[in-house]
Design a protein around this motif. Structure first.
Motif, short mmCIF file in Angstrom:
data_model
loop_
_atom_site.label_atom_id
_atom_site.label_comp_id
_atom_site.label_asym_id
_atom_site.label_seq_id
_atom_site.Cartn_x
_atom_site.Cartn_y
_atom_site.Cartn_z
N VAL A 21 -104.25 46.77 48.82
CA VAL A 21 -104.92 47.39 49.97
C VAL A 21 -106.12 46.58 50.45
O VAL A 21 -106.80 46.98 51.38
N GLY A 22 -106.38 45.44 49.81
CA GLY A 22 -107.48 44.60 50.25
C GLY A 22 -107.67 43.41 49.33
O GLY A 22 -107.48 43.51 48.12
N GLY A 23 -108.03 42.28 49.89
CA GLY A 23 -108.26 41.08 49.10
C GLY A 23 -106.98 40.48 48.55
O GLY A 23 -105.88 40.89 48.91
N ILE A 24 -107.13 39.53 47.67
CA ILE A 24 -105.99 38.90 47.02
C ILE A 24 -106.00 39.31 45.55
O ILE A 24 -107.01 39.19 44.87
N VAL A 25 -104.88 39.82 45.08
CA VAL A 25 -104.74 40.25 43.69
C VAL A 25 -104.20 39.07 42.90
O VAL A 25 -103.18 38.48 43.27
N ARG A 26 -104.89 38.72 41.79
CA ARG A 26 -104.50 37.56 40.98
C ARG A 26 -104.35 37.92 39.51
O ARG A 26 -105.10 38.75 38.98
N VAL A 27 -103.40 37.25 38.85
CA VAL A 27 -103.20 37.42 37.41
C VAL A 27 -104.46 36.97 36.68
O VAL A 27 -105.12 36.00 37.08
N GLY A 28 -104.81 37.69 35.62
CA GLY A 28 -105.97 37.35 34.80
C GLY A 28 -107.25 38.04 35.20
O GLY A 28 -108.25 37.97 34.48
N ARG A 29 -107.25 38.74 36.31
CA ARG A 29 -108.46 39.44 36.77
C ARG A 29 -108.57 40.81 36.13
O ARG A 29 -107.58 41.44 35.78
N GLY A 50 -99.61 40.29 34.65
CA GLY A 50 -98.38 39.81 35.27
C GLY A 50 -98.13 40.43 36.62
O GLY A 50 -98.48 41.59 36.85
N ILE A 51 -97.54 39.66 37.52
CA ILE A 51 -97.15 40.13 38.85
C ILE A 51 -95.71 39.70 39.08
O ILE A 51 -95.37 38.53 38.86
N GLU A 52 -94.89 40.62 39.54
CA GLU A 52 -93.49 40.32 39.85
C GLU A 52 -93.19 40.79 41.27
O GLU A 52 -93.49 41.92 41.63
N ARG A 53 -92.61 39.89 42.06
CA ARG A 53 -92.18 40.23 43.42
C ARG A 53 -90.76 39.73 43.59
O ARG A 53 -90.49 38.57 43.31
N TYR A 54 -89.89 40.60 44.03
CA TYR A 54 -88.48 40.26 44.25
C TYR A 54 -87.86 39.62 43.01
O TYR A 54 -87.10 38.66 43.09
N GLY A 55 -88.21 40.15 41.83
CA GLY A 55 -87.63 39.68 40.59
C GLY A 55 -88.17 38.37 40.05
O GLY A 55 -87.67 37.85 39.08
N ARG A 56 -89.23 37.85 40.68
CA ARG A 56 -89.82 36.58 40.24
C ARG A 56 -91.29 36.75 39.93
O ARG A 56 -92.00 37.47 40.63
N SER A 57 -91.74 36.06 38.88
CA SER A 57 -93.17 36.08 38.54
C SER A 57 -93.95 35.25 39.54
O SER A 57 -93.52 34.15 39.91
N VAL A 58 -95.08 35.79 39.98
CA VAL A 58 -95.97 35.08 40.90
C VAL A 58 -97.39 35.20 40.37
O VAL A 58 -97.70 36.06 39.55
N GLY A 59 -98.28 34.36 40.86
CA GLY A 59 -99.66 34.37 40.41
C GLY A 59 -100.58 35.26 41.22
O GLY A 59 -101.67 35.62 40.76
N SER A 60 -100.14 35.65 42.44
CA SER A 60 -100.99 36.48 43.29
C SER A 60 -100.16 37.13 44.39
O SER A 60 -99.01 36.75 44.62
N PHE A 61 -100.77 38.12 45.06
CA PHE A 61 -100.20 38.69 46.28
C PHE A 61 -101.32 39.32 47.08
O PHE A 61 -102.42 39.51 46.58
N ASP A 62 -101.05 39.58 48.36
CA ASP A 62 -102.10 40.06 49.26
C ASP A 62 -101.60 41.23 50.10
O ASP A 62 -100.43 41.58 50.06
#
Length: 90
Positions: A21-29, A50-62
C-alpha cells in the motif's frame, strides 16, 4: 503492507498474501504495526524473509501489487486480514 490472508505456518515463520500500500517492500526488512492500526500489539516486530510473485521468488515489490510473503518473528501469529504493517524506521 496490508494483510489479505494468512496461509501456512511453521514454528518459526508464517506465509501471508499481502498488498503493498506504499513504498517498496524488500526482503530482509523489519516491519511493525502502522500507527493507525490499534488491533496489533504495540511490540510486534516481524522480518520479511521471502517474497513470491507468480510462483517465483523476488527481492521486492511495490504498490499496488500483491505477493505471497514469509514473515518471521514471534508476533507473526497476531497478523490477521486487514492488519497494516510498515517498515521499521530504526
Amino acid at each position: 503492507m496490508q494483510i489479505y490472508a494468512a496461509e501456512t505456518a511453521t514454528d518459526r515463520d508464517r506465509a501471508f498474501i499481502v498488498r503493498c500500500v506504499g513504498g517498496i517492500v524488500r526482503v530482509g526488512r523489519t516491519f511493525v504495526p502502522d500507527r493507525g492500526d490499534e488491533t496489533l500489539p504495540p511490540g510486534l516486530r516481524v522480518t520479511l524473509t521471502g517474497i513470491e510473485r507468480y510462483g517465483r521468488s523476488v527481492g521486492s515489490f511495490d504498490p499496488p501489487h500483491t505477493a505471497r510473503v514469509t514473515l518471521t518473528g514471534p508476533s507473526a501469529d497476531a497478523l490477521v486480514r486487514g492488519s497494516v504493517i510498515v517498515e521499521a524506521s530504526d
